[in-house]
Design a protein around this motif. Structure first.
Motif, PDB file in Angstrom:
ATOM      1  N   LEU A 112      69.886  23.408  -0.487  1.00  0.00           N
ATOM      2  CA  LEU A 112      69.868  23.203  -1.935  1.00  0.00           C
ATOM      3  C   LEU A 112      68.519  22.658  -2.387  1.00  0.00           C
ATOM      4  O   LEU A 112      67.923  23.151  -3.355  1.00  0.00           O
ATOM      5  N   LEU A 113      68.005  21.661  -1.679  1.00  0.00           N
ATOM      6  CA  LEU A 113      66.745  21.046  -2.085  1.00  0.00           C
ATOM      7  C   LEU A 113      65.544  21.937  -1.801  1.00  0.00           C
ATOM      8  O   LEU A 113      64.554  21.912  -2.539  1.00  0.00           O
ATOM      9  N   ARG A 114      65.610  22.732  -0.726  1.00  0.00           N
ATOM     10  CA  ARG A 114      64.514  23.670  -0.471  1.00  0.00           C
ATOM     11  C   ARG A 114      64.500  24.782  -1.512  1.00  0.00           C
ATOM     12  O   ARG A 114      63.430  25.259  -1.914  1.00  0.00           O
ATOM     13  N   TYR A 124      63.028  14.362   6.885  1.00  0.00           N
ATOM     14  CA  TYR A 124      63.902  13.760   5.888  1.00  0.00           C
ATOM     15  C   TYR A 124      65.142  13.223   6.589  1.00  0.00           C
ATOM     16  O   TYR A 124      65.550  13.732   7.632  1.00  0.00           O
ATOM     17  N   THR A 125      65.745  12.210   5.985  1.00  0.00           N
ATOM     18  CA  THR A 125      66.970  11.622   6.512  1.00  0.00           C
ATOM     19  C   THR A 125      68.102  11.948   5.556  1.00  0.00           C
ATOM     20  O   THR A 125      68.133  11.435   4.428  1.00  0.00           O
ATOM     21  N   VAL A 126      69.020  12.802   5.990  1.00  0.00           N
ATOM     22  CA  VAL A 126      70.166  13.176   5.164  1.00  0.00           C
ATOM     23  C   VAL A 126      71.313  12.227   5.481  1.00  0.00           C
ATOM     24  O   VAL A 126      71.783  12.163   6.620  1.00  0.00           O
ATOM     25  N   ALA A 252      62.944   4.880   8.362  1.00  0.00           N
ATOM     26  CA  ALA A 252      63.389   6.269   8.379  1.00  0.00           C
ATOM     27  C   ALA A 252      62.540   7.110   7.434  1.00  0.00           C
ATOM     28  O   ALA A 252      61.949   6.597   6.483  1.00  0.00           O
ATOM     29  N   PRO A 253      62.462   8.415   7.683  1.00  0.00           N
ATOM     30  CA  PRO A 253      61.822   9.309   6.714  1.00  0.00           C
ATOM     31  C   PRO A 253      62.571   9.246   5.381  1.00  0.00           C
ATOM     32  O   PRO A 253      63.658   8.669   5.305  1.00  0.00           O
ATOM     33  N   PRO A 254      62.019   9.828   4.321  1.00  0.00           N
ATOM     34  CA  PRO A 254      62.670   9.777   3.011  1.00  0.00           C
ATOM     35  C   PRO A 254      64.150  10.131   3.089  1.00  0.00           C
ATOM     36  O   PRO A 254      64.546  11.061   3.783  1.00  0.00           O
ATOM     37  N   VAL A 255      64.967   9.369   2.357  1.00  0.00           N
ATOM     38  CA  VAL A 255      66.424   9.484   2.432  1.00  0.00           C
ATOM     39  C   VAL A 255      66.951  10.394   1.336  1.00  0.00           C
ATOM     40  O   VAL A 255      66.517  10.324   0.176  1.00  0.00           O
ATOM     41  N   ILE A 256      67.910  11.243   1.702  1.00  0.00           N
ATOM     42  CA  ILE A 256      68.646  12.078   0.759  1.00  0.00           C
ATOM     43  C   ILE A 256      70.109  11.674   0.877  1.00  0.00           C
ATOM     44  O   ILE A 256      70.700  11.765   1.956  1.00  0.00           O
ATOM     45  N   ALA A 257      70.708  11.203  -0.203  1.00  0.00           N
ATOM     46  CA  ALA A 257      72.099  10.742  -0.187  1.00  0.00           C
ATOM     47  C   ALA A 257      73.008  11.821  -0.763  1.00  0.00           C
ATOM     48  O   ALA A 257      72.790  12.321  -1.861  1.00  0.00           O
ATOM     49  N   ALA A 258      74.033  12.191   0.004  1.00  0.00           N
ATOM     50  CA  ALA A 258      74.997  13.195  -0.425  1.00  0.00           C
ATOM     51  C   ALA A 258      76.395  12.718  -0.051  1.00  0.00           C
ATOM     52  O   ALA A 258      76.558  11.725   0.663  1.00  0.00           O
ATOM     53  N   VAL A 279      65.392  10.393  -2.291  1.00  0.00           N
ATOM     54  CA  VAL A 279      65.010  11.683  -2.858  1.00  0.00           C
ATOM     55  C   VAL A 279      66.075  12.127  -3.850  1.00  0.00           C
ATOM     56  O   VAL A 279      67.263  12.178  -3.518  1.00  0.00           O
ATOM     57  N   ALA A 280      65.673  12.448  -5.065  1.00  0.00           N
ATOM     58  CA  ALA A 280      66.626  12.838  -6.100  1.00  0.00           C
ATOM     59  C   ALA A 280      67.154  14.241  -5.838  1.00  0.00           C
ATOM     60  O   ALA A 280      66.412  15.145  -5.443  1.00  0.00           O
ATOM     61  N   LEU A 281      68.447  14.421  -6.060  1.00  0.00           N
ATOM     62  CA  LEU A 281      69.029  15.758  -5.999  1.00  0.00           C
ATOM     63  C   LEU A 281      68.608  16.534  -7.241  1.00  0.00           C
ATOM     64  O   LEU A 281      68.186  15.941  -8.239  1.00  0.00           O
ATOM     65  N   PRO A 282      68.703  17.870  -7.197  1.00  0.00           N
ATOM     66  CA  PRO A 282      68.371  18.653  -8.396  1.00  0.00           C
ATOM     67  C   PRO A 282      69.133  18.143  -9.616  1.00  0.00           C
ATOM     68  O   PRO A 282      70.283  17.695  -9.502  1.00  0.00           O
ATOM     69  N   THR A 283      68.518  18.204 -10.762  1.00  0.00           N
ATOM     70  CA  THR A 283      69.078  17.637 -11.994  1.00  0.00           C
ATOM     71  C   THR A 283      70.526  18.070 -12.209  1.00  0.00           C
ATOM     72  O   THR A 283      70.847  19.261 -12.181  1.00  0.00           O
TER      73      THR A 283
END
Length: 436
Positions: A112-114, A124-126, A252-258, A279-283
């Motif tokens: 999704l982010l790519r 990145y850290t998911v 940790a590398p930049p964090v993506i929260a889901a 890291v912000a998710l898509p708007t």
């Protein structure tokens, strides 16, 4: 028609690409807006049954899809992927089954982010913060490949997010049952509920006398800021444990929260305070839907899933030149060529498959290694015993990766004959520190 499916503990989420070209949840009878198709209490622990129920409902209301991408947990993905593929295949006659592939949660979220250009090459850290567990995956993006190089998981017996919800209900004197959970979900879905929670907890942290301020009212009972703050401690401590397992206590590398629990702003703030900006998710993307939306883009062919194996696979070979034996390395598959569940990739030269001669007579050991894209680091995989053959025997050598992630070396006789396969297990993804 292509769809993605993510079977959770309480909801089955089915997504597809809408008329506007963006992923959306499929509208099915009984679906909860923004959540998906509710599952029976406890059904989330029996994912195969939940998967079949949700898939049957989709087919009955909309029709059978041509392609299905299943979101599977990173840990235990091999077993779950195998069962899930069998479940969907069994729902059809053999000639009507859709094309099925499994995609791990971190690969789905990063797809999704790519797709939106939010992330580029790097690490990145998911953080998948769901009802069952907090699962952390450190991912390396290299070209078109996304490799999971480290991970951690915290899954308490009463569930991660599920335990948080149970603590809220208990604090309000409500039972931990399906009716109470649905009432809590309905209150959370109200406009401004998330901001109200964030502000109430923030005020209570600054002024302990505000711990009794109400945050939610569920079935006539109040959930106070103090109850929420105590329950949040479960979430932050669990996320910290999973992060510690994944990164060893280092940055940790930049964090993506889901995941559903990533909706909670106090938890997101905790991650940001510990690891840096999230890291912000898509708007407009709901964190609980990030994985299934990414998988829907993959299912529709809008983006490559990135789960191809990022390194080259090589074997040590011997050849005779001018009557003298020489040892050399044969590259079977180049980096980024192997796809889970995809076809066997054979060693080639100038567009033609390489012919390899087996050892004459007796069997002999073959050393298999993987090599990074720069060619500077390698790691051993296995030493296999390959049967010997007659002087005129030749075969093609290749590798394939099953949908569950298991790699196999394939020897295919030139002309006729039955291919032989040798299990390699799971190929290593992180070659950091490895050397030739």
């Amino acid at each position: 028609m292509a769809i993605a499916m993510d079977i959770g503990t309480r909801y089955a989420r089915i997504a597809r690409i809408g008329h506007d070209g963006a992923p959306e949840l499929a509208a099915l009878p009984g679906s909860v807006p923004g959540e998906g198709l509710p599952l029976q209490t406890g059904a989330g622990s029996h994912r195969s049954a939940s998967l079949r129920t949700a898939y049957t409902a989709y087919c009955a209301h909309i029709g059978a899809p041509d392609r299905v991408v299943l979101v599977v947990p990173q840990e235990g993905r091999a077993d779950y992927a195998r069962r899930a593929v069998d479940t969907l295949t069994a729902a059809h006659d053999a000639d009507r089954a859709p094309e099925i592939r499994a995609l791990s949660t971190p690969h789905a979220v990063l797809a999704l982010l790519r797709h939106t250009g939010t992330v580029t090459a790097g690490r990145y850290t998911v953080c998948d913060l769901g009802a069952t567990a907090a699962e952390v995956s450190v991912c390396a993006l290299t070209g078109a490949s996304v490799a999971v190089v480290a991970g951690g998981r915290y899954a308490p017996p009463d569930g991660y997010g599920a335990g948080f919800d149970a603590a809220l209900l208990a604090g309000a004197g409500l039972p931990d049952d399906e009716q109470a959970h649905r009432a809590l979900a309905a209150v959370r879905a109200e406009d401004g509920a998330g901001l109200r929670l964030e502000l109430a907890v923030g005020r209570a942290e600054r002024d302990p006398e505000r711990y009794d301020d109400p945050v939610h009212q569920v079935s006539g009972r109040e959930i106070t800021a103090g109850v929420v703050r105590r329950a949040l401690g479960r979430l932050t401590a669990g996320a910290d444990r999973a992060l510690d397992d994944a990164v060893g206590g280092t940055s940790a590398p930049p964090v993506i929260a889901a995941g559903g629990m990533a909706r909670l702003r106090p938890l997101e703030r905790h991650l940001a305070a510990r690891q840096g900006a999230v890291v912000a998710l898509p708007t407009g993307t709901d964190p609980a839907l990030a994985a299934v939306f990414g998988a829907a883009l993959v299912a529709a062919g809008r983006i490559d899933p990135g789960d191809r194996y990022p390194h080259a696979v090589c074997v040590a070979t011997h050849r005779t030149v001018g009557g003298e034996p020489h040892s050399e390395e044969l590259v079977i598959t180049p980096a980024g060529a192997l796809e889970p569940g995809g076809p066997t990739v054979f060693a080639e030269h100038a567009g033609h498959r390489v012919r390899v001669r087996p050892g004459v007579g007796a069997s002999r050991p073959v050393r298999v290694r993987v090599r990074d894209t720069d060619g500077r680091a390698t790691a051993p995989v296995s030493i296999l015993t390959v049967p010997g053959g007659s002087p005129g025997d030749r075969f093609h050598v290749g590798v394939r990766i099953d949908a569950d992630g298991t790699a196999r070396l394939v020897l295919h006789p030139v002309g006729s004959g039955t291919p032989a396969e040798f299990p390699l297990g799971t190929l290593p993804t992180d070659l950091k520190g490895a050397r030739s």
